[in-house]
Design an enzyme around this catalytic site. Structure first.
Site, short mmCIF file in Angstrom:
data_model
loop_
_atom_site.label_atom_id
_atom_site.label_comp_id
_atom_site.label_asym_id
_atom_site.label_seq_id
_atom_site.Cartn_x
_atom_site.Cartn_y
_atom_site.Cartn_z
N HIS A 1 0.87 -1.17 0.00
CA HIS A 1 0.00 0.00 0.00
C HIS A 1 0.91 1.22 0.00
O HIS A 1 1.87 1.27 0.77
CB HIS A 1 -0.89 -0.01 1.24
CG HIS A 1 -2.02 0.97 1.17
ND1 HIS A 1 -1.80 2.33 1.21
CD2 HIS A 1 -3.36 0.80 1.05
CE1 HIS A 1 -2.98 2.95 1.10
NE2 HIS A 1 -3.93 2.05 1.01
N ARG B 1 -6.26 10.36 -0.36
CA ARG B 1 -5.99 10.79 -1.74
C ARG B 1 -7.29 10.93 -2.51
O ARG B 1 -7.44 11.80 -3.36
CB ARG B 1 -5.05 9.79 -2.43
CG ARG B 1 -3.60 9.99 -2.01
CD ARG B 1 -2.71 8.87 -2.51
NE ARG B 1 -2.94 7.64 -1.76
CZ ARG B 1 -3.20 6.46 -2.30
NH1 ARG B 1 -3.28 6.34 -3.61
NH2 ARG B 1 -3.40 5.40 -1.55
N GLU C 1 -8.04 -14.02 3.26
CA GLU C 1 -6.71 -13.65 2.75
C GLU C 1 -5.75 -14.84 2.72
O GLU C 1 -4.84 -14.89 1.90
CB GLU C 1 -6.12 -12.53 3.62
CG GLU C 1 -4.88 -11.89 3.00
CD GLU C 1 -4.33 -10.73 3.82
OE1 GLU C 1 -5.05 -10.23 4.71
OE2 GLU C 1 -3.18 -10.33 3.57
N SER D 1 -10.97 -2.90 -1.19
CA SER D 1 -12.27 -3.43 -0.74
C SER D 1 -12.62 -4.81 -1.28
O SER D 1 -13.61 -5.39 -0.85
CB SER D 1 -13.43 -2.48 -1.05
OG SER D 1 -13.24 -1.28 -0.36
N ASN D 2 -11.82 -5.35 -2.23
CA ASN D 2 -12.14 -6.69 -2.71
C ASN D 2 -11.89 -7.76 -1.65
O ASN D 2 -12.36 -8.89 -1.78
CB ASN D 2 -11.36 -7.02 -3.97
CG ASN D 2 -12.12 -6.61 -5.21
OD1 ASN D 2 -13.24 -6.09 -5.10
ND2 ASN D 2 -11.57 -6.84 -6.38
N SER D 3 -11.17 -7.39 -0.59
CA SER D 3 -11.00 -8.34 0.52
C SER D 3 -12.35 -8.60 1.18
O SER D 3 -12.55 -9.65 1.77
CB SER D 3 -10.01 -7.78 1.53
OG SER D 3 -10.32 -6.44 1.83
N LEU D 4 -13.27 -7.64 1.07
CA LEU D 4 -14.61 -7.86 1.63
C LEU D 4 -15.32 -8.98 0.89
O LEU D 4 -16.03 -9.79 1.49
CB LEU D 4 -15.45 -6.58 1.57
CG LEU D 4 -14.96 -5.45 2.47
CD1 LEU D 4 -15.87 -4.24 2.33
CD2 LEU D 4 -14.91 -5.89 3.91
#
Lengths: 247, 128, 401
Positions: free
Chosen positions: C53, C69, C198, C212-215
């Site tokens: 990140h 950002r 993960e 947010s694709n980890s959601l």
């Protein structure tokens, strides 16, 4: 020689100690270090037997609660710069049995947490195919602050009522019950009342307010409990005035 | 595995460890004085029912230096209790109007206003 | 030791960011579940793809949200120059603009930092080099409203009030895109073993996860794992006692407790692993340095097998826990380094200095690292399943609009 700071850490080893004692460690002083950094320095460089819980290092996981100079704190959010020139005394959280060193036994809390049913109990169950349970931002705002709890147990360590009666359900669990009671999608108030409105529930609270003062996430459990007391009283009064009518 | 969790006792003087516990204990103590004052008022009622002589004796005792001192102490404790309680009311009774939370100062202010109104009513009543 | 018997097992243990020194991951993210499956014979898939990140706080690795950002924050180097325009993400104006400059993807922004560092245009701090994230132009009101957490974290952990000063940031390891090889139902090749989140690699993240694709990993594949495991458990008998496997596990622990001598400790080996991963298997990688990393990791794994415990007690022994976690991290790290060494192209978060282009002809494939005990893992490949979205050139900045 560069600056140092002294930590006085409570040690208790159940296999060899009959009771806890303090051990002193001298660690480098760093302006941006938190007490947890100092403990990690001890663990990595001075004494690998020191035991404590931690994970996120950013006041989100809630696992590093300790008593620091008499005050319940997250050790990842207690800066050495605030103790400069003093000895930092680190003890496990009050009102819990000590498993070892700074590690407490929290089984009692886990049971209490489950007992208030801290999950959504829909008013009417509907199948997945019927879609979501909708909520407006305004409806969410009503309980949002009570969702911020990280179960760090600082409030249990701060609450004298917990110390006097270990069966008291306690601030965090009652605040979470309140969070679901306030949720527009929830219909579980009655199901929770058995525990929440019992003698060991809200009525054991004498509004010391210490829980809210030490809360690192500004959840304000004291407010939650007082609000629950008022709504429970109003409910009781309604029942009294309109016997037979179901709330 | 040889677990042997150590249980610490709560000390008798736990409440002097922290300033916030001390102020809490003072607030708890205030109830004692408020209660005593209420009991004395009840005694006054009984005296009143027993006739003018008994009532005069009660009033005299109330006006003695000891009686005045006690009443001043009660007043101080009652004010301490009220002020600390009013300060907490925004937490215990948060209000929302048109979906927006009512500012704490308004809730506290309303309590002080109500207090003032009741006091004025009592004073007017006493004056008549 | 306690033996658990189950008809089905779901691994949901999270990533392995802790193999790197600067990470947003918590202390528990040591790849334990990945290592368990890997040692049991399940391959680890696409381990070379580790997401940095671009904006973490130096030292602690605390994440400064992408939202800073998104709201209009900019990144500048030591000269106050918006350096992203030099890396195919510009031009800076008009601003703000989707897919350009600071709104570019995480991998490209982290790579741009690396280039700035090579050019000596980053800022030196006691916690390594940084660039500056500037959100002052948003003003106090907006910062308090939209980014209260950013202000709080910056004030507490780096002593900077972002209303008045720039926040020092650097790329930090954030997400393990690879993991336990599973199919779309979260099943691993080992019967009764499922994995989700993960720790798993069901392959929704490719070589560069989108925010947010980890959601989706949690919500969608967590539910699928639950259903799949329940179905499996319903239709299969309960296994018997582990027997020899249980005895072997007990023997391993006894051997660990019985080791004598000084020398290496958990913290010394962990630091050596962190150092080699960051310097040689980080944002940019090369043949020489990856070989060096693989050698270092092999050496560390050998030393780990002789490393004595410093705490031999039986109650809440965190030295033991950390030792076991270190073993897991070393195994996962060697799978990562070996997979990276053999992928001779650049794709998403995997950037090779000598193979700068994406090579779909040879590497539009998943890597599979298989455990080989004390020896390094073997790497094999598997075709990517492509359905609706076709692979295409990634275009950002002026060219994207």
């Amino acid at each position: 020689m560069s600056e140092t700071i002294t930590l006085e850490v409570l040690r208790y080893h159940p296999e060899t100690d009959s009771e806890p004692h303090f051990q002193r460690y001298v660690v480098p002083y760093r302006d941006d270090w938190v007490v947890l950094d100092a403990l990690n320095h001890i663990k990595d460089n001075l004494d690998a037997t020191l035991s404590y819980r931690w994970s996120c290092h950013m006041a989100v996981c809630g696992s590093c609660g300790m008593t620091i100079n008499g005050e319940p704190k997250l050790s990842c959010h207690s800066f050495l710069r605030d103790y400069r020139g003093k000895v930092v005394r680190v003890e496990p959280l009050d009102h819990f049995p000590i498993e070892r060193d700074l590690v407490i036994v929290m089984d009692s809390f886990m049971e209490k947490l489950g007992s208030v049913k801290p999950w959504l109990i829909p008013k009417v169950e509907k199948p997945l195919s019927a879609g979501e349970y909708l909520q407006s931002p305004g409806q969410m705002q009503v309980f949002h602050q009570y969702t911020q709890c990280i179960n760090c147990l600082l409030c249990y360590a701060a609450c004298p009522q917990i110390g006097l009666n270990e069966d008291f359900v306690g601030p965090a669990a009652l605040a979470l019950a309140h969070r679901y009671n306030l949720d527009s999608r929830d219909g579980g108030r009655d199901a929770r009342a058995e525990v929440v409105a019992s003698n060991e529930g809200i009525w054991e609270c004498t509004f010391v307010g210490a829980c809210s003062e030490v809360c690192p996430k500004h959840v304000d459990p004291a407010a939650a409990i007082q609000q629950t007391k008022i709504s429970a009283s109003v409910g009781w009064l309604k029942d009294l005035l309109t016997p037979g009518a179901h709330r | 595995m040889s677990r042997r969790p150590y249980i610490r006792k709560v000390e008798r003087n736990w409440w002097i460890r922290q300033p916030r516990y001390i102020s809490y204990m003072i607030r708890e103590l205030t109830s004692l004085f408020v209660g005593l004052y209420c009991a004395l008022l009840a005694v006054g009622l009984v005296r009143l029912a027993q006739g003018p002589a008994a009532w005069d004796g009660f009033v005299a005792a109330f006006s003695s230096p000891l009686g005045v001192t006690f009443q001043l102490a009660c007043l101080a404790f009652a004010i301490y209790h009220s002020v600390t309680w009013f300060a907490l009311t925004p937490k215990a009774m948060p209000l929302r109007m048109k979906g927006e939370p009512v500012p704490g100062i308004v809730i506290v202010g309303a309590h002080y206003a109500a207090w003032a109104v009741v006091s004025i009513v009592v004073l007017i009543g006493a004056g008549m | 030791m306690v033996e658990f018997r189950a008809r089905a097992v779901v691994i949901a243990t999270g990533g392995a960011g802790r193999i790197f020194p600067f990470t947003t991951n918590g202390a528990i993210k040591t790849g334990d579940g990945m290592a368990m499956a890997y040692r049991a014979g399940v391959p680890l898939k696409d381990m070379e793809f580790m997401q940095y990140h671009p904006t973490g706080l130096p030292g602690t690795g605390i994440l400064i949200t992408e939202g800073s950002r998104g709201e209009g924050g900019i990144l500048v180097n030591k000269d106050g120059y918006r350096y992203l325009q030099d890396y195919n993400l510009g031009p800076p104006d008009p601003w703000p603009r989707k897919k350009a400059m600071e709104l570019g993807p995480r991998d490209r922004l982290s790579q741009a930092f690396w280039h700035e560092q090579q050019k000596g245009r980053t800022i030196k701090t006691p916690h390594g080099d940084v660039v500056h994230l500037d959100i002052r132009q948003l003003g106090e009101k907006l910062i308090n409203e939209r980014l209260p957490m950013v202000r709080e974290l910056a004030l507490a952990y780096v002593g900077v009030d972002p209303v008045h000063a720039m926040i020092p940031v650097r790329p930090v390891v954030h997400y393990t895109m690879g993991g336990i090889h599973t199919d779309i139902d979260t099943a691993t090749p080992l019967p009764a073993l499922f994995a989700a989140g993960e720790c798993a690699c069901v392959s929704i993240n490719g070589a560069n996860r989108l925010g947010s694709n980890s959601l989706a990993e949690i919500v969608v594949f967590g539910a699928r794992a639950g259903r799949a495991a329940a179905n499996f458990a319903k239709t299969n008998p309960k296994p018997g006692l582990a027997g020899k496997a249980g005895e072997a596990a007990q023997a391993r622990l006894r051997e660990l407790f019985g080791r004598e001598g000084g020398g290496d400790s958990v913290s010394s080996l962990r630091k050596a692993m962190n150092d080699t991963m960051e310097s040689d298997a980080g944002i940019y990688r090369s043949e020489d340095r990856l070989r060096q990393t693989c050698d270092t990791l092999a050496d560390l794994r050998a030393r780990y097998r002789r490393m004595p415990l410093q705490d031999r007690s039986n109650v809440f022994n965190t030295d033991l826990v950390q030792a076991l976690e270190l073993g897991c991290m070393l195994d996962v790290a060697s799978a990562l380094a070996q997979s990276a060494l053999q992928r001779k192209e650049s794709r998403g978060s995997h950037q090779r200095l000598e193979y700068t282009a994406r090579d779909d002809a040879n590497y539009l494939k998943h890597s599979l690292a298989s455990y080989q005990g004390d020896a390094p893992p073997t790497i094999s490949y598997r075709d990517v399943v492509i359905t609706k979205s076709q692979p295409a050139e990634r275009v950002y900045g002026g060219a994207a609009t």
